[in-house]
Design a protein around this motif. Sequence first.
Motif, PDB file in Angstrom:
ATOM      1  N   GLY A  39     -22.903 -11.271 -21.471  1.00 59.10           N
ATOM      2  CA  GLY A  39     -24.183 -10.924 -22.071  1.00 59.10           C
ATOM      3  C   GLY A  39     -24.603 -11.929 -23.117  1.00 59.10           C
ATOM      4  N   LYS A  40     -25.270 -11.435 -24.160  1.00 59.69           N
ATOM      5  CA  LYS A  40     -25.817 -12.302 -25.206  1.00 59.69           C
ATOM      6  C   LYS A  40     -24.986 -12.202 -26.483  1.00 59.69           C
ATOM      7  CE  LYS A  40     -30.513 -12.010 -23.495  1.00 59.69           C
ATOM      8  NZ  LYS A  40     -31.897 -11.682 -23.785  1.00 59.69           N
ATOM      9  N   LEU A  41     -24.929 -13.309 -27.185  1.00 62.35           N
ATOM     10  CA  LEU A  41     -24.204 -13.365 -28.453  1.00 62.35           C
ATOM     11  C   LEU A  41     -24.895 -12.483 -29.478  1.00 62.35           C
ATOM     12  CD1 LEU A  41     -21.854 -14.692 -29.989  1.00 62.35           C
ATOM     13  CD2 LEU A  41     -23.422 -16.545 -30.573  1.00 62.35           C
ATOM     14  N   GLY A  42     -24.114 -11.631 -30.141  1.00 65.15           N
ATOM     15  CA  GLY A  42     -24.659 -10.755 -31.172  1.00 65.15           C
ATOM     16  C   GLY A  42     -25.043 -11.544 -32.410  1.00 65.15           C
ATOM     17  N   PRO A  43     -26.017 -11.048 -33.174  1.00 69.09           N
ATOM     18  CA  PRO A  43     -26.492 -11.770 -34.359  1.00 69.09           C
ATOM     19  C   PRO A  43     -25.443 -11.863 -35.466  1.00 69.09           C
ATOM     20  CG  PRO A  43     -27.557  -9.617 -34.190  1.00 69.09           C
ATOM     21  CD  PRO A  43     -26.715  -9.783 -32.960  1.00 69.09           C
ATOM     22  N   ALA A  44     -25.362 -13.033 -36.088  1.00 71.71           N
ATOM     23  CA  ALA A  44     -24.373 -13.290 -37.147  1.00 71.71           C
ATOM     24  C   ALA A  44     -24.549 -12.343 -38.333  1.00 71.71           C
ATOM     25  CB  ALA A  44     -24.474 -14.742 -37.610  1.00 71.71           C
ATOM     26  N   THR A  48     -18.987 -10.610 -37.639  1.00 71.59           N
ATOM     27  CA  THR A  48     -18.169 -11.732 -38.081  1.00 71.59           C
ATOM     28  C   THR A  48     -17.476 -12.259 -36.838  1.00 71.59           C
ATOM     29  OG1 THR A  48     -17.815 -10.743 -40.253  1.00 71.59           O
ATOM     30  CG2 THR A  48     -16.220 -12.404 -39.539  1.00 71.59           C
ATOM     31  N   GLY A  49     -17.564 -13.552 -36.577  1.00 70.62           N
ATOM     32  CA  GLY A  49     -17.036 -14.107 -35.337  1.00 70.62           C
ATOM     33  C   GLY A  49     -18.021 -13.881 -34.210  1.00 70.62           C
ATOM     34  N   LYS A  50     -17.552 -14.087 -32.985  1.00 72.22           N
ATOM     35  CA  LYS A  50     -18.444 -13.973 -31.835  1.00 72.22           C
ATOM     36  C   LYS A  50     -18.228 -12.669 -31.086  1.00 72.22           C
ATOM     37  CE  LYS A  50     -19.143 -18.875 -31.205  1.00 72.22           C
ATOM     38  NZ  LYS A  50     -19.035 -20.022 -30.314  1.00 72.22           N
ATOM     39  N   ALA A  51     -19.305 -11.900 -30.974  1.00 75.86           N
ATOM     40  CA  ALA A  51     -19.315 -10.656 -30.213  1.00 75.86           C
ATOM     41  C   ALA A  51     -20.477 -10.744 -29.235  1.00 75.86           C
ATOM     42  CB  ALA A  51     -19.477  -9.462 -31.140  1.00 75.86           C
ATOM     43  N   TRP A  52     -20.173 -10.496 -27.982  1.00 77.08           N
ATOM     44  CA  TRP A  52     -21.153 -10.627 -26.903  1.00 77.08           C
ATOM     45  C   TRP A  52     -21.514  -9.242 -26.392  1.00 77.08           C
ATOM     46  CZ3 TRP A  52     -22.442 -15.719 -25.751  1.00 77.08           C
ATOM     47  CH2 TRP A  52     -21.596 -16.683 -26.308  1.00 77.08           C
ATOM     48  N   ASN A  53     -22.812  -8.973 -26.187  1.00 77.91           N
ATOM     49  CA  ASN A  53     -23.280  -7.652 -25.780  1.00 77.91           C
ATOM     50  C   ASN A  53     -24.105  -7.735 -24.502  1.00 77.91           C
ATOM     51  OD1 ASN A  53     -24.002  -4.762 -26.226  1.00 77.91           O
ATOM     52  ND2 ASN A  53     -26.033  -5.637 -26.457  1.00 77.91           N
ATOM     53  N   PHE A  72     -15.562  -8.709 -27.881  1.00 79.53           N
ATOM     54  CA  PHE A  72     -15.234  -9.306 -29.169  1.00 79.53           C
ATOM     55  C   PHE A  72     -14.210 -10.402 -28.930  1.00 79.53           C
ATOM     56  CE2 PHE A  72     -16.476  -4.988 -30.469  1.00 79.53           C
ATOM     57  CZ  PHE A  72     -17.304  -5.238 -31.555  1.00 79.53           C
ATOM     58  N   GLU A  73     -14.517 -11.635 -29.288  1.00 72.02           N
ATOM     59  CA  GLU A  73     -13.522 -12.702 -29.219  1.00 72.02           C
ATOM     60  C   GLU A  73     -12.443 -12.406 -30.255  1.00 72.02           C
ATOM     61  OE1 GLU A  73     -15.329 -16.557 -29.628  1.00 72.02           O
ATOM     62  OE2 GLU A  73     -16.360 -16.381 -27.698  1.00 72.02           O
ATOM     63  N   PRO A  74     -11.234 -12.989 -30.116  1.00 73.21           N
ATOM     64  CA  PRO A  74     -10.180 -12.734 -31.106  1.00 73.21           C
ATOM     65  C   PRO A  74     -10.702 -12.935 -32.532  1.00 73.21           C
ATOM     66  CG  PRO A  74      -9.279 -13.956 -29.276  1.00 73.21           C
ATOM     67  CD  PRO A  74     -10.776 -13.894 -29.050  1.00 73.21           C
ATOM     68  N   GLY A  75     -10.433 -11.947 -33.390  1.00 73.38           N
ATOM     69  CA  GLY A  75     -10.846 -11.996 -34.788  1.00 73.38           C
ATOM     70  C   GLY A  75     -12.265 -11.537 -35.052  1.00 73.38           C
ATOM     71  N   ALA A  76     -13.079 -11.346 -34.032  1.00 76.22           N
ATOM     72  CA  ALA A  76     -14.471 -10.927 -34.226  1.00 76.22           C
ATOM     73  C   ALA A  76     -14.543  -9.426 -34.507  1.00 76.22           C
ATOM     74  CB  ALA A  76     -15.308 -11.274 -33.003  1.00 76.22           C
ATOM     75  N   ARG A  77     -15.559  -9.040 -35.259  1.00 74.95           N
ATOM     76  CA  ARG A  77     -15.726  -7.624 -35.612  1.00 74.95           C
ATOM     77  C   ARG A  77     -17.171  -7.346 -36.010  1.00 74.95           C
ATOM     78  NH1 ARG A  77     -12.757 -10.544 -39.092  1.00 74.95           N
ATOM     79  NH2 ARG A  77     -13.439 -10.770 -41.241  1.00 74.95           N
ATOM     80  N   SER A  78     -17.532  -6.081 -35.923  1.00 72.49           N
ATOM     81  CA  SER A  78     -18.864  -5.655 -36.352  1.00 72.49           C
ATOM     82  C   SER A  78     -18.881  -5.509 -37.874  1.00 72.49           C
ATOM     83  CB  SER A  78     -19.223  -4.307 -35.715  1.00 72.49           C
ATOM     84  OG  SER A  78     -18.437  -3.266 -36.288  1.00 72.49           O
ATOM     85  N   ASN A  79     -20.065  -5.417 -38.422  1.00 69.21           N
ATOM     86  CA  ASN A  79     -20.225  -4.977 -39.816  1.00 69.21           C
ATOM     87  C   ASN A  79     -19.938  -3.473 -39.859  1.00 69.21           C
ATOM     88  OD1 ASN A  79     -21.249  -7.538 -40.266  1.00 69.21           O
ATOM     89  ND2 ASN A  79     -23.184  -6.839 -41.126  1.00 69.21           N
ATOM     90  N   TRP A  80     -19.812  -2.952 -41.052  1.00 70.17           N
ATOM     91  CA  TRP A  80     -19.832  -1.510 -41.225  1.00 70.17           C
ATOM     92  C   TRP A  80     -21.195  -1.048 -40.715  1.00 70.17           C
ATOM     93  CZ3 TRP A  80     -15.746   1.374 -42.585  1.00 70.17           C
ATOM     94  CH2 TRP A  80     -14.686   0.755 -43.259  1.00 70.17           C
ATOM     95  N   HIS A  81     -21.240   0.100 -40.077  1.00 73.16           N
ATOM     96  CA  HIS A  81     -22.508   0.629 -39.590  1.00 73.16           C
ATOM     97  C   HIS A  81     -22.388   2.128 -39.328  1.00 73.16           C
ATOM     98  CE1 HIS A  81     -20.220  -0.518 -35.958  1.00 73.16           C
ATOM     99  NE2 HIS A  81     -20.933   0.378 -35.291  1.00 73.16           N
ATOM    100  N   THR A  82     -23.526   2.755 -39.088  1.00 80.04           N
ATOM    101  CA  THR A  82     -23.563   4.178 -38.752  1.00 80.04           C
ATOM    102  C   THR A  82     -24.481   4.377 -37.549  1.00 80.04           C
ATOM    103  OG1 THR A  82     -25.459   4.670 -40.189  1.00 80.04           O
ATOM    104  CG2 THR A  82     -23.261   4.884 -41.180  1.00 80.04           C
ATOM    105  N   HIS A  83     -24.310   5.525 -36.892  1.00 84.63           N
ATOM    106  CA  HIS A  83     -25.179   5.934 -35.790  1.00 84.63           C
ATOM    107  C   HIS A  83     -25.626   7.365 -36.065  1.00 84.63           C
ATOM    108  CE1 HIS A  83     -23.944   2.454 -33.399  1.00 84.63           C
ATOM    109  NE2 HIS A  83     -22.714   2.712 -33.800  1.00 84.63           N
ATOM    110  N   PRO A  84     -26.930   7.643 -36.041  1.00 84.44           N
ATOM    111  CA  PRO A  84     -27.418   8.987 -36.355  1.00 84.44           C
ATOM    112  C   PRO A  84     -26.827  10.088 -35.468  1.00 84.44           C
ATOM    113  CG  PRO A  84     -29.250   7.447 -36.221  1.00 84.44           C
ATOM    114  CD  PRO A  84     -28.024   6.716 -35.770  1.00 84.44           C
TER     115      PRO A  84
END
Length: 161
Positions: A39-44, A48-53, A72-84
Amino acid sequence: MKILSITSIATLLILSISCSAQTTDKTDQNKLNFIFSKGKLGPAENFTGKAWNIGLVENDTVYNTVVGNVYFEPGARSNWHTHPSGQILIITDGEGYHQIKGHPRQTLKKGDIVKCPPNVEHWHGASPQTGMLQMYILPKTENGMVTWLQKVTVEEYSNHK
C-alpha cells in the motif's frame, strides 16, 4: 605457485559461502508472508519509522466499518491515538507491540487478536528486529475514525513494564 593459487581460491570460496549464509539468515529472519500489497507509506506525523497501509474495505453507510492492513517495518510504530468506537487488530505475521496508556506493553505475534477499547489511548508497531503485519477493523465509523496524538518516545517503545 599453483598450490598458493588453489589455496587462495578455496579460502575465498569458503569466505564467500560463509558471508552469504550470514546474509541469508538475517534476510530470512525479516521475511514476512504478505497477503496484500504494502500500500502507501503512512505520514511521518503519525508514525515513527515506515508503516505502509492499504485499505481493504472502504467505509460506507451500510456497514459503517473500515478494514485495512498495515505493514510496520522493524522498529516502526504508530503515534499514541484513540478511536471513538474502538479498534480490532489481527496480527497476520511478524512480531510487534501494543500498549494501552497506563498498562504494560504487550508483545504481539502471528495469530494474536487485540481489542482496543473506544476512546482509550494506545499505540502499536513492530519489534526492533522483525516487521509486523496487521489487519485493522474500525467499527461504527459514523462515530469517527481516529484521533492522532503525540509520538511514542524511545523510552515508551523500549519499556516492557
